[in-house]
Design a protein around this motif. Structure first.
Motif, PDB file in Angstrom:
ATOM      1  N   SER A  26       0.827  -1.199   0.000  1.00 30.53           N
ATOM      2  CA  SER A  26       0.000   0.000   0.000  1.00 30.53           C
ATOM      3  C   SER A  26       0.871   1.263   0.000  1.00 30.53           C
ATOM      4  O   SER A  26       2.024   1.242   0.424  1.00 30.53           O
ATOM      5  N   ALA A  27       0.299   2.373  -0.429  1.00 28.21           N
ATOM      6  CA  ALA A  27       1.012   3.651  -0.412  1.00 28.21           C
ATOM      7  C   ALA A  27       0.944   4.306   0.964  1.00 28.21           C
ATOM      8  O   ALA A  27       1.776   5.148   1.294  1.00 28.21           O
ATOM      9  N   ASP A  28      -0.027   3.918   1.791  1.00 27.28           N
ATOM     10  CA  ASP A  28      -0.165   4.465   3.142  1.00 27.28           C
ATOM     11  C   ASP A  28       0.957   3.896   4.016  1.00 27.28           C
ATOM     12  O   ASP A  28       1.092   2.676   4.135  1.00 27.28           O
ATOM     13  N   PRO A  29       1.781   4.751   4.638  1.00 23.15           N
ATOM     14  CA  PRO A  29       2.932   4.258   5.409  1.00 23.15           C
ATOM     15  C   PRO A  29       2.553   3.328   6.568  1.00 23.15           C
ATOM     16  O   PRO A  29       3.242   2.332   6.808  1.00 23.15           O
ATOM     17  N   ALA A  30       1.477   3.623   7.271  1.00 19.34           N
ATOM     18  CA  ALA A  30       1.093   2.775   8.408  1.00 19.34           C
ATOM     19  C   ALA A  30       0.649   1.394   7.926  1.00 19.34           C
ATOM     20  O   ALA A  30       1.048   0.361   8.484  1.00 19.34           O
ATOM     21  N   ARG A  32       1.448   0.017   5.034  1.00 19.73           N
ATOM     22  CA  ARG A  32       2.599  -0.632   4.418  1.00 19.73           C
ATOM     23  C   ARG A  32       3.501  -1.262   5.483  1.00 19.73           C
ATOM     24  O   ARG A  32       4.037  -2.350   5.281  1.00 19.73           O
ATOM     25  N   THR A  33       3.654  -0.593   6.634  1.00 19.38           N
ATOM     26  CA  THR A  33       4.451  -1.154   7.723  1.00 19.38           C
ATOM     27  C   THR A  33       3.847  -2.460   8.205  1.00 19.38           C
ATOM     28  O   THR A  33       4.563  -3.452   8.402  1.00 19.38           O
ATOM     29  N   ASN A  34       2.541  -2.490   8.389  1.00 21.43           N
ATOM     30  CA  ASN A  34       1.882  -3.738   8.804  1.00 21.43           C
ATOM     31  C   ASN A  34       2.069  -4.826   7.759  1.00 21.43           C
ATOM     32  O   ASN A  34       2.331  -5.982   8.099  1.00 21.43           O
ATOM     33  N   GLN A  35       1.931  -4.478   6.488  1.00 24.11           N
ATOM     34  CA  GLN A  35       2.094  -5.469   5.428  1.00 24.11           C
ATOM     35  C   GLN A  35       3.514  -6.021   5.405  1.00 24.11           C
ATOM     36  O   GLN A  35       3.719  -7.223   5.234  1.00 24.11           O
ATOM     37  N   LEU A  36       4.518  -5.163   5.592  1.00 28.16           N
ATOM     38  CA  LEU A  36       5.904  -5.627   5.612  1.00 28.16           C
ATOM     39  C   LEU A  36       6.180  -6.514   6.816  1.00 28.16           C
ATOM     40  O   LEU A  36       6.915  -7.500   6.725  1.00 28.16           O
ATOM     41  N   LEU A  37       5.579  -6.178   7.959  1.00 29.36           N
ATOM     42  CA  LEU A  37       5.748  -7.030   9.150  1.00 29.36           C
ATOM     43  C   LEU A  37       5.131  -8.398   8.929  1.00 29.36           C
ATOM     44  O   LEU A  37       5.719  -9.425   9.285  1.00 29.36           O
ATOM     45  N   TYR A  38       3.940  -8.437   8.349  1.00 29.46           N
ATOM     46  CA  TYR A  38       3.291  -9.723   8.084  1.00 29.46           C
ATOM     47  C   TYR A  38       4.110 -10.556   7.102  1.00 29.46           C
ATOM     48  O   TYR A  38       4.269 -11.763   7.265  1.00 29.46           O
ATOM     49  N   THR A  39       4.668  -9.903   6.086  1.00 34.76           N
ATOM     50  CA  THR A  39       5.472 -10.623   5.101  1.00 34.76           C
ATOM     51  C   THR A  39       6.724 -11.187   5.746  1.00 34.76           C
ATOM     52  O   THR A  39       7.098 -12.333   5.497  1.00 34.76           O
ATOM     53  N   SER A  40       7.388 -10.404   6.589  1.00 34.20           N
ATOM     54  CA  SER A  40       8.614 -10.893   7.225  1.00 34.20           C
ATOM     55  C   SER A  40       8.305 -12.035   8.190  1.00 34.20           C
ATOM     56  O   SER A  40       9.099 -12.967   8.323  1.00 34.20           O
ATOM     57  N   GLU A  41       7.152 -11.986   8.866  1.00 33.18           N
ATOM     58  CA  GLU A  41       6.775 -13.093   9.751  1.00 33.18           C
ATOM     59  C   GLU A  41       6.507 -14.356   8.946  1.00 33.18           C
ATOM     60  O   GLU A  41       6.865 -15.453   9.368  1.00 33.18           O
ATOM     61  N   ASP A  42       5.902 -14.211   7.767  1.00 32.74           N
ATOM     62  CA  ASP A  42       5.663 -15.377   6.913  1.00 32.74           C
ATOM     63  C   ASP A  42       6.976 -15.986   6.458  1.00 32.74           C
ATOM     64  O   ASP A  42       7.129 -17.206   6.417  1.00 32.74           O
TER      65      ASP A  42
END
Length: 72
Positions: A26-30, A32-42
Protein backbone atom coordinates in the motif's frame (compact mmCIF):
# COMPACT_ATOMS: atom_id res chain seq x y z
CA UNK A 1 2.57 2.34 -40.07
CA UNK A 2 5.58 0.10 -39.67
CA UNK A 3 7.38 2.63 -37.45
CA UNK A 4 4.27 2.96 -35.28
CA UNK A 5 4.03 -0.80 -34.77
CA UNK A 6 7.72 -1.11 -33.95
CA UNK A 7 7.46 1.83 -31.55
CA UNK A 8 4.40 0.35 -29.86
CA UNK A 9 6.10 -3.05 -29.54
CA UNK A 10 9.23 -1.44 -28.13
CA UNK A 11 7.13 0.60 -25.69
CA UNK A 12 5.21 -2.46 -24.50
CA UNK A 13 8.37 -4.49 -24.01
CA UNK A 14 9.95 -1.59 -22.10
CA UNK A 15 6.87 -1.19 -19.89
CA UNK A 16 6.86 -4.89 -19.08
CA UNK A 17 10.42 -4.67 -17.75
CA UNK A 18 10.05 -1.49 -15.71
CA UNK A 19 8.17 -2.87 -12.72
CA UNK A 20 4.92 -4.22 -11.44
CA UNK A 21 1.74 -2.69 -12.86
CA UNK A 22 -0.06 -3.14 -9.52
CA UNK A 23 2.17 -2.43 -6.49
CA UNK A 24 2.34 -5.21 -3.91
CA UNK A 25 2.31 -2.87 -0.89
CA UNK A 26 0.00 0.00 0.00
CA UNK A 27 1.01 3.65 -0.41
CA UNK A 28 -0.16 4.47 3.14
CA UNK A 29 2.93 4.26 5.41
CA UNK A 30 1.09 2.78 8.41
CA UNK A 31 -0.62 0.09 6.35
CA UNK A 32 2.60 -0.63 4.42
CA UNK A 33 4.45 -1.15 7.72
CA UNK A 34 1.88 -3.74 8.80
CA UNK A 35 2.09 -5.47 5.43
CA UNK A 36 5.90 -5.63 5.61
CA UNK A 37 5.75 -7.03 9.15
CA UNK A 38 3.29 -9.72 8.08
CA UNK A 39 5.47 -10.62 5.10
CA UNK A 40 8.61 -10.89 7.22
CA UNK A 41 6.77 -13.09 9.75
CA UNK A 42 5.66 -15.38 6.91
CA UNK A 43 9.23 -15.65 5.66
CA UNK A 44 10.45 -16.43 9.18
CA UNK A 45 8.16 -19.45 9.43
CA UNK A 46 9.43 -20.96 6.16
CA UNK A 47 12.32 -22.67 7.99
CA UNK A 48 9.92 -24.21 10.53
CA UNK A 49 7.72 -25.49 7.70
CA UNK A 50 10.74 -26.95 5.90
CA UNK A 51 11.84 -28.81 9.06
CA UNK A 52 8.31 -30.07 9.63
CA UNK A 53 8.02 -31.37 6.05
CA UNK A 54 11.33 -33.26 6.24
CA UNK A 55 10.60 -34.48 9.82
CA UNK A 56 13.64 -32.68 11.22
CA UNK A 57 11.66 -31.33 14.17
CA UNK A 58 10.99 -34.82 15.58
CA UNK A 59 12.85 -35.98 18.69
CA UNK A 60 15.79 -38.30 18.10
CA UNK A 61 15.32 -41.86 19.37
CA UNK A 62 18.97 -42.76 18.96
CA UNK A 63 20.91 -43.88 22.00
CA UNK A 64 23.71 -41.62 23.18
CA UNK A 65 26.01 -44.69 23.15
CA UNK A 66 26.36 -47.64 20.81
CA UNK A 67 24.79 -50.95 21.86
CA UNK A 68 26.28 -54.14 20.29
CA UNK A 69 23.15 -56.28 20.42
CA UNK A 70 25.00 -59.54 19.87
CA UNK A 71 26.06 -62.16 22.40
CA UNK A 72 29.50 -61.45 23.77
Amino acid sequence: MRKLMIGALLGLSLMANVGCFVPIYSADPARRTNQLLYTSEDLRTVLDEWERIWFLDQPSHLKPYRVHGGII
